[in-house]
Design a protein around this motif. Structure first.
Motif, PDB file in Angstrom:
ATOM      1  N   UNK A  27      41.530 -32.326 -17.590  1.00 17.96           N
ATOM      2  CA  UNK A  27      42.623 -33.245 -17.268  1.00 17.96           C
ATOM      3  C   UNK A  27      43.616 -33.328 -18.413  1.00 17.96           C
ATOM      4  N   UNK A  28      44.769 -33.873 -18.083  1.00 17.56           N
ATOM      5  CA  UNK A  28      45.831 -34.117 -19.061  1.00 17.56           C
ATOM      6  C   UNK A  28      46.044 -35.619 -19.127  1.00 17.56           C
ATOM      7  N   UNK A  29      46.092 -36.131 -20.346  1.00 25.49           N
ATOM      8  CA  UNK A  29      46.335 -37.565 -20.531  1.00 25.49           C
ATOM      9  C   UNK A  29      47.759 -37.923 -20.160  1.00 25.49           C
ATOM     10  N   UNK A  30      47.899 -39.061 -19.506  1.00 25.44           N
ATOM     11  CA  UNK A  30      49.230 -39.600 -19.249  1.00 25.44           C
ATOM     12  C   UNK A  30      49.684 -40.413 -20.449  1.00 25.44           C
ATOM     13  N   UNK A  31      50.886 -40.955 -20.395  1.00 28.96           N
ATOM     14  CA  UNK A  31      51.424 -41.714 -21.523  1.00 28.96           C
ATOM     15  C   UNK A  31      50.592 -42.943 -21.855  1.00 28.96           C
ATOM     16  N   UNK A  32      50.018 -43.571 -20.849  1.00 30.15           N
ATOM     17  CA  UNK A  32      49.282 -44.812 -21.092  1.00 30.15           C
ATOM     18  C   UNK A  32      47.766 -44.630 -21.005  1.00 30.15           C
ATOM     19  N   UNK A  33      47.307 -43.397 -21.087  1.00 26.87           N
ATOM     20  CA  UNK A  33      45.870 -43.124 -21.001  1.00 26.87           C
ATOM     21  C   UNK A  33      45.186 -43.417 -22.322  1.00 26.87           C
ATOM     22  N   UNK A  34      43.963 -43.929 -22.215  1.00 22.69           N
ATOM     23  CA  UNK A  34      43.135 -44.142 -23.396  1.00 22.69           C
ATOM     24  C   UNK A  34      41.720 -43.718 -23.072  1.00 22.69           C
ATOM     25  N   UNK A  35      41.177 -42.891 -23.926  1.00 23.26           N
ATOM     26  CA  UNK A  35      39.839 -42.361 -23.692  1.00 23.26           C
ATOM     27  C   UNK A  35      38.800 -43.481 -23.637  1.00 23.26           C
ATOM     28  N   UNK A  36      38.980 -44.501 -24.436  1.00 19.15           N
ATOM     29  CA  UNK A  36      38.043 -45.630 -24.453  1.00 19.15           C
ATOM     30  C   UNK A  36      38.014 -46.338 -23.094  1.00 19.15           C
ATOM     31  N   UNK A  37      39.189 -46.547 -22.508  1.00 18.15           N
ATOM     32  CA  UNK A  37      39.264 -47.171 -21.179  1.00 18.15           C
ATOM     33  C   UNK A  37      38.603 -46.288 -20.129  1.00 18.15           C
ATOM     34  N   UNK A  38      38.839 -44.996 -20.227  1.00 17.72           N
ATOM     35  CA  UNK A  38      38.224 -44.044 -19.302  1.00 17.72           C
ATOM     36  C   UNK A  38      36.703 -44.117 -19.405  1.00 17.72           C
ATOM     37  N   UNK A  39      36.195 -44.091 -20.631  1.00 14.08           N
ATOM     38  CA  UNK A  39      34.743 -44.149 -20.848  1.00 14.08           C
ATOM     39  C   UNK A  39      34.155 -45.432 -20.264  1.00 14.08           C
ATOM     40  N   UNK A  40      34.812 -46.555 -20.485  1.00 19.77           N
ATOM     41  CA  UNK A  40      34.327 -47.840 -19.954  1.00 19.77           C
ATOM     42  C   UNK A  40      34.338 -47.858 -18.433  1.00 19.77           C
ATOM     43  N   UNK A  41      35.416 -47.350 -17.838  1.00 20.91           N
ATOM     44  CA  UNK A  41      35.514 -47.327 -16.369  1.00 20.91           C
ATOM     45  C   UNK A  41      34.436 -46.423 -15.765  1.00 20.91           C
ATOM     46  N   UNK A  42      34.169 -45.304 -16.397  1.00 23.04           N
ATOM     47  CA  UNK A  42      33.123 -44.400 -15.903  1.00 23.04           C
ATOM     48  C   UNK A  42      31.746 -45.047 -16.028  1.00 23.04           C
ATOM     49  N   UNK A  43      31.510 -45.713 -17.144  1.00 20.12           N
ATOM     50  CA  UNK A  43      30.220 -46.369 -17.376  1.00 20.12           C
ATOM     51  C   UNK A  43      29.955 -47.448 -16.331  1.00 20.12           C
ATOM     52  N   UNK A  44      30.979 -48.166 -15.942  1.00 16.34           N
ATOM     53  CA  UNK A  44      30.820 -49.241 -14.956  1.00 16.34           C
ATOM     54  C   UNK A  44      30.287 -48.730 -13.617  1.00 16.34           C
ATOM     55  N   UNK A  45      30.563 -47.475 -13.292  1.00 17.00           N
ATOM     56  CA  UNK A  45      30.082 -46.946 -12.008  1.00 17.00           C
ATOM     57  C   UNK A  45      28.946 -45.926 -12.180  1.00 17.00           C
ATOM     58  N   UNK A  46      28.307 -45.937 -13.357  1.00 14.11           N
ATOM     59  CA  UNK A  46      27.087 -45.158 -13.546  1.00 14.11           C
ATOM     60  C   UNK A  46      27.250 -43.785 -14.149  1.00 14.11           C
ATOM     61  N   UNK A  47      28.430 -43.476 -14.677  1.00 13.59           N
ATOM     62  CA  UNK A  47      28.647 -42.194 -15.335  1.00 13.59           C
ATOM     63  C   UNK A  47      28.783 -42.412 -16.836  1.00 13.59           C
TER      64      UNK A  47
END
Length: 185
Positions: free
Chosen positions: A40-60
């Motif tokens: 994937x390519x990060x967008x202007x407002x993307x943050x890896x930390x937010x991505x990691x947290x969102x994935x963790x919330x659904x079991x990834x």
């Protein structure tokens, strides 16, 4: 610039859809996605930390180190090989795919997961047997053949060892307690 993300616990097409949705919500442009891997390519407002947290919330889980990445790729390949019936010379083919010895792969897997590669593979096969039994389309001999067991009695012994009941008992029990593939380890 493209970044490759390795993700733990992606085991089916529904997982792909869920992970794709999270990447889109977190403002990433996904170039490609497959079990365990997203480019994937990060967008202007993307943050890896937010991505990691969102994935963790659904079991990834985002995988951060090379050993965990290889172990997760092994799991994905094993699931695929069992699903497609490519179980002959399984560990040898995995070793070739990863350019490592069977022993090195096994040690890496055991150290990371606390379970041998062989035991993990047996557990995957037993869950596939349970699925076959539930579907009711194959008899026990055909199930053994589909999973490359030398004999149906070998499968029957292994099934009983892992589950504590015979395949016939499991079939008539109708209280099918299957594990999801991401819960095997």
């Amino acid at each position: 610039m493209n970044e490759t993300f390795y993700i733990k616990n992606m085991v089916c097409n529904r997982c792909i859809a869920s992970v794709l949705e999270i990447f889109n919500i977190e403002n990433y442009t996904v170039e490609s996605i497959e079990l365990g891997k997203v480019v994937a390519v990060e967008g202007q407002e993307s943050r890896k930390e937010n991505l990691a947290n969102a994935l963790t919330k659904i079991g990834f889980e985002l995988i951060e180190n090379e050993t965990d990445t290889v172990v997760e790729q092994i799991k994905v390949k094993l699931i695929h090989k069992i699903e497609t019936g490519e179980t002959e010379h399984l560990f040898q083919s995995l070793a070739e795919e990863f350019s490592k010895t069977e022993t090195a792969l096994s040690k890496m897997f055991s150290k990371s997961e606390g379970m041998t590669l062989e035991k993990y593979t047996i557990n995957l096969k037993i869950e596939k047997v349970k699925e076959f039994i539930q579907l009711g389309q194959l008899n026990f001999s055909e199930i053994a053949y589909a999973l490359n067991y030398k004999t149906s009695s070998h499968l029957a012994r292994q099934f009983k060892t892992v589950t504590g009941m015979s395949m016939s008992d499991y079939k008539s029990f109708k209280n099918w307690n299957r594990k999801t593939l991401d819960q095997i380890v």
